[in-house]
Design a protein around this motif. Structure first.
Motif, mmCIF file in Angstrom:
data_model
loop_
_atom_site.group_PDB
_atom_site.id
_atom_site.type_symbol
_atom_site.label_atom_id
_atom_site.label_comp_id
_atom_site.label_asym_id
_atom_site.label_seq_id
_atom_site.Cartn_x
_atom_site.Cartn_y
_atom_site.Cartn_z
ATOM 1 N N VAL A 1 -7.744 -6.228 27.833
ATOM 2 C CA VAL A 1 -6.813 -5.958 26.165
ATOM 3 C C VAL A 1 -5.815 -5.033 26.507
ATOM 4 O O VAL A 1 -4.838 -5.893 25.828
ATOM 5 N N PRO A 2 -4.861 -3.933 27.025
ATOM 6 C CA PRO A 2 -3.851 -3.705 26.517
ATOM 7 C C PRO A 2 -2.806 -5.036 26.775
ATOM 8 O O PRO A 2 -1.715 -5.041 26.567
ATOM 9 N N ALA A 3 -2.734 -5.323 28.260
ATOM 10 C CA ALA A 3 -1.752 -6.200 28.116
ATOM 11 C C ALA A 3 -1.604 -8.011 27.320
ATOM 12 O O ALA A 3 -0.716 -8.077 26.347
ATOM 13 N N TYR A 4 -3.034 -8.362 26.654
ATOM 14 C CA TYR A 4 -2.906 -9.101 25.066
ATOM 15 C C TYR A 4 -2.419 -8.379 24.092
ATOM 16 O O TYR A 4 -1.539 -9.246 24.171
ATOM 17 N N LEU A 5 -2.827 -7.083 24.016
ATOM 18 C CA LEU A 5 -2.012 -6.791 22.947
ATOM 19 C C LEU A 5 -0.664 -6.941 22.587
ATOM 20 O O LEU A 5 -0.739 -6.905 21.367
ATOM 21 N N ALA A 6 -0.346 -6.083 24.142
ATOM 22 C CA ALA A 6 1.544 -5.691 24.068
ATOM 23 C C ALA A 6 2.191 -7.385 24.248
ATOM 24 O O ALA A 6 3.182 -7.591 23.342
ATOM 25 N N ALA A 7 1.377 -7.853 24.646
ATOM 26 C CA ALA A 7 1.821 -9.216 24.776
ATOM 27 C C ALA A 7 2.012 -10.207 23.079
ATOM 28 O O ALA A 7 2.778 -10.719 22.350
ATOM 29 N N GLN A 8 1.310 -10.462 22.287
ATOM 30 C CA GLN A 8 1.180 -10.472 21.255
ATOM 31 C C GLN A 8 1.803 -10.039 19.685
ATOM 32 O O GLN A 8 2.244 -10.458 19.154
ATOM 33 N N ILE A 9 1.748 -8.435 19.985
ATOM 34 C CA ILE A 9 2.708 -7.576 19.657
ATOM 35 C C ILE A 9 4.268 -8.637 19.947
ATOM 36 O O ILE A 9 5.214 -8.666 18.643
ATOM 37 N N ALA A 10 4.742 -8.083 21.062
ATOM 38 C CA ALA A 10 6.252 -8.205 21.230
ATOM 39 C C ALA A 10 6.029 -10.091 20.693
ATOM 40 O O ALA A 10 7.499 -10.424 20.385
ATOM 41 N N GLY A 11 5.698 -10.787 21.129
ATOM 42 C CA GLY A 11 5.573 -12.284 21.182
ATOM 43 C C GLY A 11 5.738 -12.699 19.154
ATOM 44 O O GLY A 11 6.521 -13.677 19.310
ATOM 45 N N ALA A 12 5.176 -11.776 18.951
ATOM 46 C CA ALA A 12 5.459 -11.899 17.255
ATOM 47 C C ALA A 12 7.150 -11.756 16.635
ATOM 48 O O ALA A 12 6.435 -11.945 16.053
ATOM 49 N N PHE A 13 7.496 -10.233 17.157
ATOM 50 C CA PHE A 13 8.346 -9.938 16.667
ATOM 51 C C PHE A 13 9.206 -11.263 17.384
ATOM 52 O O PHE A 13 10.825 -11.567 16.503
ATOM 53 N N ALA A 14 9.208 -11.858 18.142
ATOM 54 C CA ALA A 14 9.937 -12.588 19.272
ATOM 55 C C ALA A 14 9.840 -14.087 18.362
ATOM 56 O O ALA A 14 11.221 -14.234 17.860
ATOM 57 N N GLY A 15 8.887 -14.258 17.370
ATOM 58 C CA GLY A 15 9.032 -15.265 16.958
ATOM 59 C C GLY A 15 9.768 -14.747 15.537
ATOM 60 O O GLY A 15 10.233 -16.078 14.578
ATOM 61 N N VAL A 16 9.488 -13.865 15.096
ATOM 62 C CA VAL A 16 9.975 -13.309 14.006
ATOM 63 C C VAL A 16 11.628 -13.204 13.478
ATOM 64 O O VAL A 16 12.491 -14.201 13.103
ATOM 65 N N ALA A 17 12.345 -13.154 15.009
ATOM 66 C CA ALA A 17 13.819 -13.119 15.850
ATOM 67 C C ALA A 17 14.461 -14.183 15.641
ATOM 68 O O ALA A 17 15.182 -14.669 15.170
ATOM 69 N N ALA A 18 14.003 -15.464 16.010
ATOM 70 C CA ALA A 18 13.916 -17.284 16.486
ATOM 71 C C ALA A 18 13.717 -17.268 15.116
ATOM 72 O O ALA A 18 14.761 -18.265 14.623
ATOM 73 N N ALA A 19 12.585 -16.875 14.414
ATOM 74 C CA ALA A 19 13.195 -18.067 12.906
ATOM 75 C C ALA A 19 14.448 -17.793 12.301
ATOM 76 O O ALA A 19 15.406 -18.106 11.372
ATOM 77 N N HIS A 20 14.733 -16.283 12.140
ATOM 78 C CA HIS A 20 15.612 -15.724 11.533
ATOM 79 C C HIS A 20 16.874 -16.071 12.329
ATOM 80 O O HIS A 20 17.500 -16.731 11.089
ATOM 81 N N ALA A 21 17.308 -16.553 13.689
ATOM 82 C CA ALA A 21 18.640 -17.120 13.632
ATOM 83 C C ALA A 21 18.646 -18.468 13.645
ATOM 84 O O ALA A 21 19.469 -18.956 13.384
ATOM 85 N N MET A 22 17.517 -19.234 13.854
ATOM 86 C CA MET A 22 17.673 -20.458 12.795
ATOM 87 C C MET A 22 17.632 -20.827 11.735
ATOM 88 O O MET A 22 18.829 -22.028 11.466
ATOM 89 N N PHE A 23 17.813 -19.918 11.227
ATOM 90 C CA PHE A 23 18.241 -19.353 9.453
ATOM 91 C C PHE A 23 19.146 -19.402 9.027
ATOM 92 O O PHE A 23 19.537 -18.426 7.784
ATOM 93 N N SER A 24 20.213 -18.641 10.321
ATOM 94 C CA SER A 24 21.110 -17.562 10.155
ATOM 95 C C SER A 24 21.352 -16.549 9.514
ATOM 96 O O SER A 24 22.068 -16.244 8.632
ATOM 97 N N GLN A 25 19.974 -16.012 9.448
ATOM 98 C CA GLN A 25 19.403 -14.915 9.190
ATOM 99 C C GLN A 25 19.271 -13.409 9.938
ATOM 100 O O GLN A 25 19.544 -13.037 11.590
#
Length: 225
Positions: free
Chosen positions: A83-107
């Protein structure tokens, strides 16, 4: 374990990139029509979600959602060790995905949302959305595990429209979307209410299915938006 955690991080990152990126694109192209922007956001999210569960389900179960991981660990014959590894991976991945979307749209990579989502109706919506999502997952995992990707994608597409909150139903998604001042964002002050409602909805669904269907399937593939 490392491979499973990596699959959870990558899948969650792509999910958030789809949610936030399609929200930005939809809003830009809709010409001020919020319904059209929401429809675009819905279709992209549901399609990405289905594809991601099919891709990563055989590796990690494709949870992409802390509440799905916790509900899975609570079932008979499951373990809390991962569980701890899954939770950490999910939260880190979520923020990485937001950053990627923003970068693709010059935000900016992260910027706090000002999109207010507050009030009893919004909180109730998150309880119902999460209760329904976990019910779909737990029911399908027990009786039709091969249908999980399509059932979850279909449910999320519907819940975007029948809930006032547009169905976040996922604490990792909620936290990450607070760092996006875009169509898909949520004001940081509104995050605790959403997460409490989501947790209550998931707990209620998990308890119900321990009673409704106590003989758990051996298959563990699952997901949450």
């Amino acid at each position: 374990m490392i491979r499973r955690a990596a699959a959870e991080a990558l899948g969650t990152a792509f999910l958030l990139a789809a949610v936030v990126g399609s929200g930005i694109m939809g809003e830009r192209l809709a010409g001020g029509n919020v319904a059209v922007a929401l429809l675009a956001n819905t279709l992209a999210t549901a399609a990405a979600l289905t594809a991601l569960i099919l891709t990563f389900g055989p590796i990690s179960g494709a949870h992409f959602n802390p509440l799905v991981t916790l509900a899975d660990a609570w079932q008979p014959s499951r373990t809390w060790r991962e569980v701890p590894a899954y939770l950490a991976a999910q939260i880190a991945g979520a923020f990485a995905g937001v950053a990627a979307a923003h970068a693709m749209f010059s935000q900016p990579l992260f910027f706090a949302s000002r999109h207010a989502r507050t009030g009893a109706a919004q909180v109730l919506s998150e309880f119902i959305a999460t209760f329904g999502l976990l019910s779909v997952i737990l029911g399908c995992v027990r009786f039709r595990s091969s249908a999980v990707p399509f059932a979850v994608g279909a449910y999320i597409a519907a819940a975007y429209w029948f809930t006032a909150s547009t169905s976040f139903a996922n604490p990792a998604v909620t936290l990450a979307r607070a760092a996006s001042d875009t169509f898909a964002g949520i004001r940081p002050a509104d995050v605790p209410g959403f997460i409490l409602a989501q947790t209550a909805g998931a707990a209620a669904a998990a308890a119900l299915f321990r009673w409704l269907a106590p003989n758990e399937s051996k298959h563990g593939s699952a997901h949450g938006r």
